[in-house]
Motif scaffolding. Structure first.
Motif, mmCIF file in Angstrom:
data_model
loop_
_atom_site.group_PDB
_atom_site.id
_atom_site.type_symbol
_atom_site.label_atom_id
_atom_site.label_comp_id
_atom_site.label_asym_id
_atom_site.label_seq_id
_atom_site.Cartn_x
_atom_site.Cartn_y
_atom_site.Cartn_z
ATOM 1 N N PRO A 41 36.356 52.075 41.269
ATOM 2 C CA PRO A 41 35.423 50.745 40.463
ATOM 3 C C PRO A 41 36.497 49.496 40.117
ATOM 4 N N ALA A 42 37.706 49.830 39.839
ATOM 5 C CA ALA A 42 38.667 48.693 39.565
ATOM 6 C C ALA A 42 38.964 48.001 40.851
ATOM 7 N N ASP A 43 39.089 48.623 42.105
ATOM 8 C CA ASP A 43 39.255 48.032 43.507
ATOM 9 C C ASP A 43 37.947 47.184 43.763
ATOM 10 N N ARG A 44 36.913 47.523 43.378
ATOM 11 C CA ARG A 44 35.585 46.707 43.509
ATOM 12 C C ARG A 44 35.534 45.723 42.735
ATOM 13 N N ARG A 45 35.882 45.878 41.607
ATOM 14 C CA ARG A 45 36.042 44.713 40.557
ATOM 15 C C ARG A 45 36.984 43.642 41.186
ATOM 16 N N ALA A 46 38.174 43.899 41.521
ATOM 17 C CA ALA A 46 39.214 43.006 42.079
ATOM 18 C C ALA A 46 38.545 42.277 43.496
ATOM 19 N N ASP A 47 37.781 42.994 44.411
ATOM 20 C CA ASP A 47 37.317 42.348 45.363
ATOM 21 C C ASP A 47 36.313 41.266 44.908
ATOM 22 N N ALA A 48 35.307 41.669 43.911
ATOM 23 C CA ALA A 48 34.311 40.801 43.475
ATOM 24 C C ALA A 48 34.932 39.545 42.628
ATOM 25 N N GLY A 49 36.018 39.881 41.997
ATOM 26 C CA GLY A 49 36.681 38.824 41.288
ATOM 27 C C GLY A 49 37.239 37.747 42.447
ATOM 28 N N PHE A 50 37.900 38.381 43.421
ATOM 29 C CA PHE A 50 38.368 37.386 44.330
ATOM 30 C C PHE A 50 37.482 36.517 45.094
ATOM 31 N N VAL A 51 36.454 37.210 45.312
ATOM 32 C CA VAL A 51 35.191 36.376 46.129
ATOM 33 C C VAL A 51 34.803 35.474 45.125
ATOM 34 N N ARG A 52 34.571 35.460 44.148
ATOM 35 C CA ARG A 52 34.163 34.574 42.887
ATOM 36 C C ARG A 52 35.236 33.432 42.844
ATOM 37 N N ALA A 53 36.417 33.639 42.795
ATOM 38 C CA ALA A 53 37.685 32.750 42.788
ATOM 39 C C ALA A 53 37.583 31.996 44.003
ATOM 40 N N ILE A 54 37.301 32.513 45.139
ATOM 41 C CA ILE A 54 37.295 31.581 46.401
ATOM 42 C C ILE A 54 35.989 30.707 46.315
ATOM 43 N N TRP A 55 34.870 31.360 46.128
ATOM 44 C CA TRP A 55 33.608 30.444 45.645
ATOM 45 C C TRP A 55 33.680 29.551 44.614
ATOM 46 N N ASP A 56 34.498 29.736 43.739
ATOM 47 C CA ASP A 56 34.786 28.739 42.662
ATOM 48 C C ASP A 56 35.937 27.403 43.274
ATOM 49 N N CYS A 57 36.860 28.105 44.034
ATOM 50 C CA CYS A 57 37.946 26.999 44.436
ATOM 51 C C CYS A 57 37.411 26.281 45.808
ATOM 52 N N PHE A 58 36.694 27.025 46.604
ATOM 53 C CA PHE A 58 36.592 26.340 47.833
ATOM 54 C C PHE A 58 35.013 25.929 48.307
ATOM 55 N N GLY A 59 33.930 26.975 47.894
ATOM 56 C CA GLY A 59 32.495 26.905 48.172
ATOM 57 C C GLY A 59 32.712 27.648 49.511
ATOM 58 N N ASP A 60 31.980 27.135 50.369
ATOM 59 C CA ASP A 60 31.735 27.315 51.720
ATOM 60 C C ASP A 60 32.244 26.656 52.879
ATOM 61 N N THR A 61 33.233 25.843 52.197
ATOM 62 C CA THR A 61 34.100 25.234 53.030
ATOM 63 C C THR A 61 35.315 25.645 53.581
ATOM 64 N N LEU A 94 43.338 39.249 38.884
ATOM 65 C CA LEU A 94 42.180 39.575 38.104
ATOM 66 C C LEU A 94 42.650 39.585 36.635
ATOM 67 N N PRO A 95 41.875 38.870 35.998
ATOM 68 C CA PRO A 95 42.251 39.182 34.350
ATOM 69 C C PRO A 95 42.269 40.489 34.042
ATOM 70 N N SER A 96 43.127 40.751 32.985
ATOM 71 C CA SER A 96 43.589 42.175 32.217
ATOM 72 C C SER A 96 43.772 43.168 33.431
ATOM 73 N N SER A 97 44.340 42.921 34.650
ATOM 74 C CA SER A 97 44.955 43.826 35.655
ATOM 75 C C SER A 97 45.844 43.448 36.146
ATOM 76 N N ASP A 98 46.390 44.231 37.207
ATOM 77 C CA ASP A 98 47.739 44.025 38.020
ATOM 78 C C ASP A 98 47.099 43.676 39.391
ATOM 79 N N PHE A 99 45.769 43.235 39.457
ATOM 80 C CA PHE A 99 45.478 43.086 41.037
ATOM 81 C C PHE A 99 45.884 41.568 41.159
ATOM 82 N N GLN A 100 46.943 41.332 42.348
ATOM 83 C CA GLN A 100 47.318 40.088 42.472
ATOM 84 C C GLN A 100 46.196 39.413 43.698
ATOM 85 N N PHE A 101 46.199 38.054 43.255
ATOM 86 C CA PHE A 101 45.335 37.343 44.113
ATOM 87 C C PHE A 101 46.101 36.227 44.750
ATOM 88 N N THR A 102 47.303 35.959 44.398
ATOM 89 C CA THR A 102 48.227 34.799 44.922
ATOM 90 C C THR A 102 49.613 35.289 44.946
#
Length: 117
Positions: free
Chosen positions: A42-62, A11-19
């Motif tokens: 709130p930071a954990d909620r932002r990380a979850d939202a950012g991860f969902v957005r990254a999944i959507w941007d990269c893979f969509g619903d496939t 997640l940008p500007s954080s230490d929440f790892q996605f990969t």
């Protein structure tokens, strides 16, 4: 282990790892359904939202392969917004197929999808 090129590493500007950088020689960490309580930071909620957005941007619903996606971050969404895309499903495999449940993701993270209509 598939490395998802273009997927954000954190997640940008954080230490929440996605990969993760490399496969665990002892095998992939098992995906489990972690309970999200209403009093999460709130930071954990932002990380979850950012991860969902990254999944959507990269893979969509496939369906997509788990690959180098962080098991801890996936486990916060697993069983709700991210579902197994194959039967039988091996929760300890880097090759396991997952899929974003768009309806559940829109309910849980409406701000992520508000600009998509």
């Amino acid at each position: 282990m598939t490395k998802h090129r273009g997927f954000p590493g954190r997640l940008p500007s954080s230490d929440f790892q996605f990969t993760i950088r490399r496969a665990n020689p002892k095998g992939a960490t098992e995906l489990i359904r972690r309970e999200r309580y209403a009093d999460r930071r709130p930071a954990d909620r932002r990380a979850d939202a950012g991860f969902v957005r990254a999944i959507w941007d990269c893979f969509g619903d496939t369906p997509f392969e788990r690959g180098n996606l962080d098991s801890g971050r996936l486990s916060w969404l697993f069983g709700r917004e991210v579902l197994p895309a194959e039967d039988p499903f091996d929760p300890q495999s880097y090759e396991a197929l997952l899929v974003l449940d768009l309806a559940a993701a829109r309910r849980a993270f409406p701000d992520v999808f508000k600009d998509l209509g």
